[in-house]
Design a protein around this motif. Structure first.
Motif, PDB file in Angstrom:
ATOM      1  N   THR A   1       0.612  -1.044   0.322  1.00  0.00           N
ATOM      2  CA  THR A   1      -0.010  -0.375  -0.217  1.00  0.00           C
ATOM      3  C   THR A   1       0.747   1.423   0.136  1.00  0.00           C
ATOM      4  O   THR A   1       0.594   2.051  -0.408  1.00  0.00           O
ATOM      5  CB  THR A   1      -1.249  -0.134   1.183  1.00  0.00           C
ATOM      6  N   VAL A   2       2.015   1.408   0.641  1.00  0.00           N
ATOM      7  CA  VAL A   2       2.502   2.706   0.530  1.00  0.00           C
ATOM      8  C   VAL A   2       3.362   2.697  -0.598  1.00  0.00           C
ATOM      9  O   VAL A   2       3.902   3.748  -1.710  1.00  0.00           O
ATOM     10  CB  VAL A   2       3.962   2.197   2.007  1.00  0.00           C
ATOM     11  N   ALA A   3       4.050   1.183  -1.311  1.00  0.00           N
ATOM     12  CA  ALA A   3       4.183   1.592  -2.699  1.00  0.00           C
ATOM     13  C   ALA A   3       4.035   1.772  -3.470  1.00  0.00           C
ATOM     14  O   ALA A   3       3.706   3.001  -4.784  1.00  0.00           O
ATOM     15  CB  ALA A   3       4.966   0.682  -2.978  1.00  0.00           C
ATOM     16  N   LEU A   4       2.011   1.438  -3.610  1.00  0.00           N
ATOM     17  CA  LEU A   4       1.188   2.416  -4.018  1.00  0.00           C
ATOM     18  C   LEU A   4       0.378   3.266  -3.776  1.00  0.00           C
ATOM     19  O   LEU A   4       0.730   4.462  -4.863  1.00  0.00           O
ATOM     20  CB  LEU A   4       0.441   1.336  -3.536  1.00  0.00           C
ATOM     21  N   ALA A   5       0.651   4.680  -2.945  1.00  0.00           N
ATOM     22  CA  ALA A   5       0.825   5.765  -2.257  1.00  0.00           C
ATOM     23  C   ALA A   5       2.071   6.613  -2.965  1.00  0.00           C
ATOM     24  O   ALA A   5       1.760   7.160  -3.922  1.00  0.00           O
ATOM     25  CB  ALA A   5       0.489   5.847  -1.247  1.00  0.00           C
ATOM     26  N   LEU A   6       3.450   5.826  -2.780  1.00  0.00           N
ATOM     27  CA  LEU A   6       4.070   6.885  -3.815  1.00  0.00           C
ATOM     28  C   LEU A   6       4.047   6.612  -5.647  1.00  0.00           C
ATOM     29  O   LEU A   6       4.947   7.597  -5.552  1.00  0.00           O
ATOM     30  CB  LEU A   6       5.812   5.851  -3.063  1.00  0.00           C
ATOM     31  N   ASN A   7       3.623   5.500  -5.790  1.00  0.00           N
ATOM     32  CA  ASN A   7       3.511   5.379  -7.027  1.00  0.00           C
ATOM     33  C   ASN A   7       2.853   6.645  -7.589  1.00  0.00           C
ATOM     34  O   ASN A   7       3.198   7.381  -8.589  1.00  0.00           O
ATOM     35  CB  ASN A   7       3.318   4.439  -7.698  1.00  0.00           C
ATOM     36  N   ASN A   8       1.125   6.843  -7.122  1.00  0.00           N
ATOM     37  CA  ASN A   8       0.613   8.113  -6.888  1.00  0.00           C
ATOM     38  C   ASN A   8       1.021   9.651  -6.988  1.00  0.00           C
ATOM     39  O   ASN A   8       0.702   9.976  -7.756  1.00  0.00           O
ATOM     40  CB  ASN A   8      -0.386   7.720  -6.073  1.00  0.00           C
ATOM     41  N   SER A   9       1.570   9.531  -6.139  1.00  0.00           N
ATOM     42  CA  SER A   9       2.273  10.429  -6.088  1.00  0.00           C
ATOM     43  C   SER A   9       3.342  10.905  -6.649  1.00  0.00           C
ATOM     44  O   SER A   9       3.774  12.060  -7.651  1.00  0.00           O
ATOM     45  CB  SER A   9       3.555  10.448  -4.464  1.00  0.00           C
TER      46      SER A   9
END
Length: 398
Positions: A320-328
């Motif tokens: 989930t954190v990696a996904l948020a970083l990708n959105n960022s």
């Protein structure tokens, strides 16, 4: 999949709000008595706030009920749009876009993760594609209509329309969004580890470069078309439609394709190559750029579906954190791209040269992906990966 449609409705509103401003830049600049390049910074502020807010909330709010956060984020986003409609000058306008960007960033990160959590693993690609399709549909349907409405009733009327859509989406989610499983709390050390993860960083880097090339350039599509093909402000709507239609096709088709083939790495490479070609040919095609715009929109929007699919193959406590970083990375790239393009125009660079600069950035992203893919193939030779997501599932054991 019915649950995902509610999340898609909010994503539709986000897609409309994030990109309608690109078509309104000349009108907003004239109304506020400023230049187009300065008015374009409201897109930069929105995307920068979006990029910063996503990973912060993904880490700090771990363990909190996602349903509450999703509804709250959409409320902040809607408030920011109301502030935009009322903004008396450039300063308040930029502040309001930052508020809307924070709400949008949090909503996007959490709604994407929620969509993946609400369906079985074999349908994850379709769920991600629906949410991404909501954003692209907001662009293809809403942006040209928003520009048309602004031409008759002013740009503030368009922003009030976006605000009303936000209220409708908020009411729908509050009434019918089911409980979403909360992720386990993520220690600060694990969140920081994602920033240096050998599997995460290259994937996020490709998203960042792709966003600079695609979304950053789109902010100034109107002046680019004017310089390259003499397309005036009143004639730009069909070109926006072409880009948006391509986006809907690409984002909706990418999910089933990933689920069916499992070849997310190969799909990313093909999409990046298509983006290089489509953007690079814009100045050559001029007013006849419709095919390039369709391909550009399709490649740019479809890219994030396999990228998200790859990142969600990580361990649960980091995915989930990696996904948020990708959105960022996606919206930080948009902010960087629009800021650099605005600076280039202010410095006197002809607008029809911007697509070539964007194509060069996309080519750099393609090279980074190719290098990452080579390492992924090497990793698979030591750690079988039937899902086709490269080393993301086993790089920690390499």
């Amino acid at each position: 999949m019915r649950k995902i449609w509610l999340l898609m409705l909010g994503a539709f509103t986000l897609g409309l709000d994030a990109y309608v401003m690109a078509g309104l830049l000349p009108v907003v600049a004239a109304d506020l008595g400023t230049s187009v390049s300065l008015a374009g910074q409201m897109v930069t502020v929105f995307t920068l706030a979006y990029a910063v807010s996503a990973p912060l909330v993904a880490g700090m709010a771990s363990g909190v009920r996602p349903r509450v956060l999703i509804i709250g984020a959409l409320g902040v986003f809607t408030l920011g749009n109301a502030m935009t409609a009322l903004a008396p000058g450039l300063g308040v306008l930029l502040l309001s876009r930052a508020v809307a960007g924070v709400g949008a960033g949090v909503y996007s990160a959490l709604s994407t993760a929620a969509a993946a959590a609400l369906v079985p693993g074999e349908r994850r690609g379709r769920a991600l594609a629906l949410v991404m399709g909501g954003m692209s549909s907001g662009t293809v349907l809403g942006v040209p209509l928003g520009v048309l409405l602004a031409g008759h009733a002013g740009w503030r009327a368009t922003m009030w329309g976006v605000t009303v859509l936000g209220v409708v989406a908020l009411a729908g989610l509050a009434g019918w969004l089911p409980t979403v499983p909360a992720d386990p709390p993520v220690p600060a050390r694990a969140r920081l580890a994602a920033l240096t993860d050998r599997g995460v960083v290259p994937v996020v880097g490709v998203s960042f470069l792709g966003a600079i090339a695609s979304l950053g350039l789109y902010t100034y599509l109107a002046p680019v078309l004017d310089a390259a093909g003499g397309v005036g402000e009143g004639d730009v709507a069909p070109y926006l439609w072409a880009w948006g239609i391509g986006g809907v096709i690409g984002s909706v088709a990418a999910g089933p394709l990933v689920d069916r083939t499992g070849r997310a790495v190969a799909l990313v490479g093909g999409l990046m190559a298509a983006l290089v070609i489509a953007v690079g040919t814009l100045p050559l095609l001029g007013a006849a750029a419709f095919p390039a715009l369709v391909v550009w929109g399709a490649a740019g929007w479809a890219l994030q579906v396999p990228q998200q699919h790859r990142l969600l193959a990580l361990r649960a406590e980091r995915g989930t954190v990696a996904l948020a970083l990708n959105n960022s990375a996606l919206y930080l790239g948009s902010a960087v791209g629009s800021a650099l393009a605005g600076l280039a125009l202010s410095a006197g660079l002809p607008a029809d040269r911007l697509p070539w600069a964007a194509a060069a950035v996309a080519a750099a992203g393609l090279l980074l992906h190719a290098a990452t893919g080579a390492r992924a193939r090497y990793g698979r030779s030591r750690c079988p990966d039937p899902a086709g997501v490269g080393t993301l599932g086993c790089h920690e054991h390499s």
